[in-house]
Design a protein around this motif. Structure first.
Motif, PDB file in Angstrom:
ATOM      1  N   LEU A   1      17.984 -97.138 -47.631  1.00 18.50           N
ATOM      2  CA  LEU A   1      16.982 -97.359 -46.584  1.00 18.50           C
ATOM      3  C   LEU A   1      15.618 -96.841 -47.022  1.00 18.50           C
ATOM      4  O   LEU A   1      14.595 -97.506 -46.835  1.00 18.50           O
ATOM      5  CB  LEU A   1      17.410 -96.693 -45.278  1.00 18.50           C
ATOM      6  N   ARG A   2      15.607 -95.662 -47.606  1.00 22.23           N
ATOM      7  CA  ARG A   2      14.352 -95.070 -48.073  1.00 22.23           C
ATOM      8  C   ARG A   2      13.674 -95.977 -49.099  1.00 22.23           C
ATOM      9  O   ARG A   2      12.477 -96.247 -49.014  1.00 22.23           O
ATOM     10  CB  ARG A   2      14.615 -93.691 -48.678  1.00 22.23           C
ATOM     11  N   ASP A   3      14.461 -96.517 -50.042  1.00 19.12           N
ATOM     12  CA  ASP A   3      13.898 -97.375 -51.081  1.00 19.12           C
ATOM     13  C   ASP A   3      13.334 -98.668 -50.494  1.00 19.12           C
ATOM     14  O   ASP A   3      12.250 -99.115 -50.877  1.00 19.12           O
ATOM     15  CB  ASP A   3      14.948 -97.697 -52.144  1.00 19.12           C
ATOM     16  N   LEU A   4      14.061 -99.257 -49.558  1.00 16.13           N
ATOM     17  CA  LEU A   4      13.563-100.475 -48.914  1.00 16.13           C
ATOM     18  C   LEU A   4      12.277-100.204 -48.143  1.00 16.13           C
ATOM     19  O   LEU A   4      11.315-100.978 -48.228  1.00 16.13           O
ATOM     20  CB  LEU A   4      14.621-101.047 -47.971  1.00 16.13           C
ATOM     21  N   LEU A   5      12.242 -99.121 -47.404  1.00 19.00           N
ATOM     22  CA  LEU A   5      11.043 -98.793 -46.629  1.00 19.00           C
ATOM     23  C   LEU A   5       9.837 -98.559 -47.538  1.00 19.00           C
ATOM     24  O   LEU A   5       8.713 -98.924 -47.184  1.00 19.00           O
ATOM     25  CB  LEU A   5      11.298 -97.581 -45.731  1.00 19.00           C
ATOM     26  N   GLN A   6      10.058 -97.977 -48.699  1.00 20.46           N
ATOM     27  CA  GLN A   6       8.952 -97.760 -49.640  1.00 20.46           C
ATOM     28  C   GLN A   6       8.419 -99.075 -50.192  1.00 20.46           C
ATOM     29  O   GLN A   6       7.232 -99.187 -50.482  1.00 20.46           O
ATOM     30  CB  GLN A   6       9.400 -96.845 -50.780  1.00 20.46           C
ATOM     31  N   ARG A   7       9.282-100.085 -50.314  1.00 23.84           N
ATOM     32  CA  ARG A   7       8.863-101.391 -50.838  1.00 23.84           C
ATOM     33  C   ARG A   7       8.268-102.293 -49.757  1.00 23.84           C
ATOM     34  O   ARG A   7       7.721-103.345 -50.079  1.00 23.84           O
ATOM     35  CB  ARG A   7      10.058-102.116 -51.459  1.00 23.84           C
ATOM     36  N   LEU A   8       8.406-101.910 -48.504  1.00 22.79           N
ATOM     37  CA  LEU A   8       7.993-102.782 -47.400  1.00 22.79           C
ATOM     38  C   LEU A   8       6.866-102.141 -46.597  1.00 22.79           C
ATOM     39  O   LEU A   8       7.095-101.473 -45.592  1.00 22.79           O
ATOM     40  CB  LEU A   8       9.198-103.073 -46.485  1.00 22.79           C
ATOM     41  N   PRO A   9       5.629-102.365 -46.999  1.00 27.10           N
ATOM     42  CA  PRO A   9       4.508-101.735 -46.298  1.00 27.10           C
ATOM     43  C   PRO A   9       4.286-102.278 -44.882  1.00 27.10           C
ATOM     44  O   PRO A   9       3.606-101.636 -44.086  1.00 27.10           O
ATOM     45  CB  PRO A   9       3.310-102.050 -47.197  1.00 27.10           C
ATOM     46  N   ASN A  10       4.864-103.430 -44.558  1.00 26.82           N
ATOM     47  CA  ASN A  10       4.670-104.006 -43.225  1.00 26.82           C
ATOM     48  C   ASN A  10       5.815-103.654 -42.276  1.00 26.82           C
ATOM     49  O   ASN A  10       6.054-104.353 -41.300  1.00 26.82           O
ATOM     50  CB  ASN A  10       4.463-105.521 -43.302  1.00 26.82           C
ATOM     51  N   VAL A  11       6.495-102.542 -42.567  1.00 27.03           N
ATOM     52  CA  VAL A  11       7.519-102.000 -41.667  1.00 27.03           C
ATOM     53  C   VAL A  11       7.015-100.663 -41.137  1.00 27.03           C
ATOM     54  O   VAL A  11       6.603 -99.800 -41.905  1.00 27.03           O
ATOM     55  CB  VAL A  11       8.879-101.803 -42.372  1.00 27.03           C
TER      56      VAL A  11
END
Length: 172
Positions: free
Chosen positions: A37-47
């Protein structure tokens, strides 16, 4: 956070790469403790992770649609709240409350743990204002017919299925 289906929601969001769109993820959970989850959130600035709110109606009014990606929710009150706010909704086959409604009429239902199906449903809402309006209006009307939170209907429906399967087994 894992049983809430956030992983599949974020994977779907990443696949879509929607322009001029933002995903509000409402949770108080410490998502940083989960590497995926942390890795995905870091890659997704529009979240944007949204913490505790005094008034959930304010949150729903910010939304154009609502996704309830649960893997393990016997009811799902948040889904009913969003539907009552006229939001077009997407949920999974593992949300008990979804059984109170008609798929593709009141809401969209996708298989649990299926980020691709979730992405397809989200993209259809993103591109079709007619579909958003249709589902939102039907969702609002459908929740208006529920007495209380509607959970008693879900239990009655489940008991009817159990009795029907017993009767079918007895007739063999």
């Amino acid at each position: 956070p894992l049983r809430k289906g956030f992983l599949y929601l974020l994977q779907a969001w990443e696949r879509l790469q929607l322009q001029n769109a933002r995903l509000l993820l409402r949770t108080d959970a410490p998502l940083h403790r989960f590497p995926a989850l942390r890795d995905l959130l870091q890659r997704l600035p529009n979240v944007e992770v949204v913490g505790y709110l005094d008034n959930m109606s304010d949150f729903y009014r910010q939304c154009d649609a609502f996704v309830f990606p649960t893997l393990d929710d016997c009811f799902g009150m948040a889904l009913l709240e969003a539907m009552a706010h006229e939001l077009p909704c997407i949920t999974t086959t593992h949300c008990g409350a979804a059984e109170l409604f008609t798929p593709d009429q009141d809401l969209l239902v996708v298989p649990a743990r299926d980020a691709e199906a979730m992405a397809v449903a989200m993209e259809s809402l993103y591109h079709s204002s007619d579909l958003r309006q249709y589902l939102g209006a039907n969702a609002h009307e459908a929740t208006g017919h529920l007495d209380g939170d509607g959970s008693h209907l879900l239990y009655a429906k489940t008991l009817d299925r159990i009795i029907a399967s017993i009767n079918a087994a007895d007739s063999k």
